[in-house]
Design a protein around this motif. Structure first.
Motif, mmCIF file in Angstrom:
data_model
loop_
_atom_site.group_PDB
_atom_site.id
_atom_site.type_symbol
_atom_site.label_atom_id
_atom_site.label_comp_id
_atom_site.label_asym_id
_atom_site.label_seq_id
_atom_site.Cartn_x
_atom_site.Cartn_y
_atom_site.Cartn_z
ATOM 1 N N PHE A 4 44.844 38.277 38.194
ATOM 2 C CA PHE A 4 44.606 38.818 36.866
ATOM 3 C C PHE A 4 43.218 38.499 36.359
ATOM 4 C CE2 PHE A 4 45.773 34.762 35.102
ATOM 5 C CZ PHE A 4 47.023 34.409 35.590
ATOM 6 N N CYS A 5 42.780 39.317 35.403
ATOM 7 C CA CYS A 5 41.415 39.156 34.893
ATOM 8 C C CYS A 5 41.434 38.153 33.743
ATOM 9 C CB CYS A 5 40.878 40.505 34.414
ATOM 10 S SG CYS A 5 39.202 40.362 33.741
ATOM 11 N N MET A 6 40.561 37.154 33.836
ATOM 12 C CA MET A 6 40.523 36.093 32.832
ATOM 13 C C MET A 6 39.650 36.447 31.629
ATOM 14 S SD MET A 6 42.480 33.971 34.271
ATOM 15 C CE MET A 6 42.385 32.867 32.905
ATOM 16 N N HIS A 7 38.979 37.590 31.684
ATOM 17 C CA HIS A 7 38.052 37.930 30.601
ATOM 18 C C HIS A 7 38.817 38.176 29.300
ATOM 19 C CE1 HIS A 7 34.790 39.947 28.438
ATOM 20 N NE2 HIS A 7 33.975 39.389 29.316
ATOM 21 N N PRO A 8 38.277 37.696 28.168
ATOM 22 C CA PRO A 8 39.036 37.851 26.903
ATOM 23 C C PRO A 8 39.142 39.299 26.419
ATOM 24 C CG PRO A 8 36.872 36.830 26.497
ATOM 25 C CD PRO A 8 37.060 36.877 27.987
ATOM 26 N N LYS A 12 39.003 46.338 28.000
ATOM 27 C CA LYS A 12 37.943 47.004 28.766
ATOM 28 C C LYS A 12 38.087 46.810 30.278
ATOM 29 C CE LYS A 12 34.266 47.643 25.439
ATOM 30 N NZ LYS A 12 34.196 46.530 24.485
ATOM 31 N N CYS A 13 39.132 46.088 30.715
ATOM 32 C CA CYS A 13 39.302 45.834 32.153
ATOM 33 C C CYS A 13 39.282 47.146 32.931
ATOM 34 C CB CYS A 13 40.629 45.117 32.407
ATOM 35 S SG CYS A 13 40.569 43.376 31.980
ATOM 36 N N LYS A 14 38.537 47.136 34.033
ATOM 37 C CA LYS A 14 38.378 48.349 34.843
ATOM 38 C C LYS A 14 38.198 47.953 36.299
ATOM 39 C CE LYS A 14 34.918 50.693 33.267
ATOM 40 N NZ LYS A 14 34.144 51.236 32.217
ATOM 41 N N PHE A 78 39.020 38.026 38.257
ATOM 42 C CA PHE A 78 38.266 38.946 37.390
ATOM 43 C C PHE A 78 38.372 40.366 37.915
ATOM 44 C CE2 PHE A 78 36.289 35.070 35.888
ATOM 45 C CZ PHE A 78 36.161 35.326 34.528
ATOM 46 N N CYS A 79 38.476 41.324 36.988
ATOM 47 C CA CYS A 79 38.445 42.713 37.415
ATOM 48 C C CYS A 79 36.997 43.034 37.799
ATOM 49 C CB CYS A 79 38.948 43.649 36.311
ATOM 50 S SG CYS A 79 37.834 43.798 34.900
ATOM 51 N N ASP A 80 36.843 44.119 38.502
ATOM 52 C CA ASP A 80 35.532 44.491 39.026
ATOM 53 C C ASP A 80 34.487 44.575 37.902
ATOM 54 O OD1 ASP A 80 34.062 45.050 41.285
ATOM 55 O OD2 ASP A 80 34.156 47.219 40.936
ATOM 56 N N TYR A 81 34.891 45.251 36.824
ATOM 57 C CA TYR A 81 33.964 45.465 35.696
ATOM 58 C C TYR A 81 33.525 44.130 35.083
ATOM 59 C CZ TYR A 81 32.407 46.734 30.991
ATOM 60 O OH TYR A 81 31.699 46.839 29.826
ATOM 61 N N HIS A 82 34.490 43.255 34.785
ATOM 62 C CA HIS A 82 34.142 41.997 34.114
ATOM 63 C C HIS A 82 33.421 41.018 35.035
ATOM 64 C CE1 HIS A 82 37.079 43.010 30.728
ATOM 65 N NE2 HIS A 82 35.861 42.966 30.223
ATOM 66 N N ASP A 83 33.761 41.062 36.325
ATOM 67 C CA ASP A 83 33.038 40.206 37.274
ATOM 68 C C ASP A 83 31.556 40.586 37.268
ATOM 69 O OD1 ASP A 83 32.633 38.277 39.260
ATOM 70 O OD2 ASP A 83 32.887 39.739 40.863
#
Ligand SMILES: [Zn+2]
Length: 334
Positions: A4-8, A12-14, A78-83
């Protein structure tokens, strides 16, 4: 491992959740891997060796193994976008580390923290779901103790995550204090951790636990072409705990700094990456000693921690300072 993406900013996860590197592949890992494209590290994805002891106990030992540079220090967090966006300031096309850049310091601290947070979160979730599936097996005092430990750690990590999240959402980099130490050579290892060291450079205890809550520092150490960096960060609100250590590290001689790191880092080597040159420069006994340290957990790790404290204290008593010049058994700075 769960993905899962840890970004807050979850809305916007993509893109897919791929293996994100805790230590940048293009800057750090590739420098260590060299033309071999491989590094050495504890490989927890491999089956551990089971070593029988004299008393009949069996201990699992995770070996150091050759890992592809593309896989070293990756986690699915992290999702690709947030990474891509969260770490852009320190990624491949970014300039080298600049100690005057608050953003860079913030991102390094966040990265060391969030990868450790993710692993804790996963361990906690797995424990909870295993308990739901098989409650009887998890009723032993040992298991309950483990569960309490994980629970406490989550409690300790949560306010730190909230601080980072609020800064990231607001696109600001405040409230984090970083001590940046330049090492005037290219080191042959890198690592990150979110830990509470027990001793300062003179072997004096650091009082990092207040009212039962442990306060940690985010550590990243990595090489560049002509120099290396050791970064240590905590929240502004925790500065009083680590201010003295930071001052010491900024002012000690390079020999004393290396002595301290050689003593402390092998104990926290879960996320350490070694260049093949360093690993092969060690004889078999040193490689085994490093593997042994790296596998210490619980009470044994605490005992070893005490020994390290004594070692640091004794070294500090030697007024000639000569003791810091001697090469230790495990020398990370070959
Ligand atoms: Zn995302």
């Amino acid at each position: 491992m769960k993905k899962f993406c840890m970004h807050p900013d979850q809305e916007k996860c993509k893109g897919p959740i791929k293996g994100a590197h805790a230590l940048q592949n293009n800057k750090i890992i590739s420098l260590l891997a060299g033309s071999e494209r491989h590094v050495y590290m504890l490989n927890t994805k491999k089956q551990p060796l089971l070593i029988p002891l004299y008393n009949g106990e069996v201990v699992p030992i995770v070996e150091l193994s050759r890992v592809s540079a593309n896989d070293a220090t990756t986690e699915t967090c992290f999702c690709d976008y947030h990474d891509n966006i969260a770490f852009a300031v320190i990624e491949k096309d970014a300039p080298d580390f600049d100690e005057t850049s608050e953003e860079m310091k913030f991102v390094y601290a966040y990265k060391a923290f969030i990868f450790e947070y993710y692993k804790q979160r996963i361990a906690f979730d797995i424990f909870q779901s295993n308990f739901r599936d098989n409650p009887i097996a998890f009723q032993s005092p040992e298991m309950i103790g483990m569960y309490r430990m994980l629970q406490l750690k989550m409690q300790e990590f949560e306010p730190i995550k909230q601080h980072f999240d609020s800064q990231i959402i607001g696109n600001t980099f405040e409230g984090v204090v970083t001590c940046a130490i330049r090492i005037p050579e290219q080191i042959k290892f890198a690592g990150y951790a979110y830990i509470a060291p027990d001793f300062d450079v003179n072997g004096k205890r650091i009082k990092h636990t207040k009212k039962g809550i442990m306060h940690r520092i985010a550590i990243t150490i990595f090489p560049e072409i002509t120099q290396s960096w050791l970064l240590l960060s905590c929240l502004e609100s925790e500065k009083h705990i680590y201010e003295k250590l930071f001052n010491q590290l900024e002012t000690v001689s390079i020999d004393k700094l290396k002595f301290y790191l050689n003593m402390i880092l092998p104990l926290y080597s879960e996320n350490m990456v070694l260049s093949p040159l360093l690993w092969r420069a060690w004889d078999e006994e040193t490689q085994m000693a490093y593997t042994y340290y790296a596998n210490l957990h619980g009470p044994e790790a605490m005992q070893m921690g005490m020994c390290i404290g004594f070692g640091l204290k004794n070294a500090a008593r030697d007024k000639s300072g000569k003791v810091y010049e001697q090469a230790p058994k495990i020398n990370l700075f070959l």
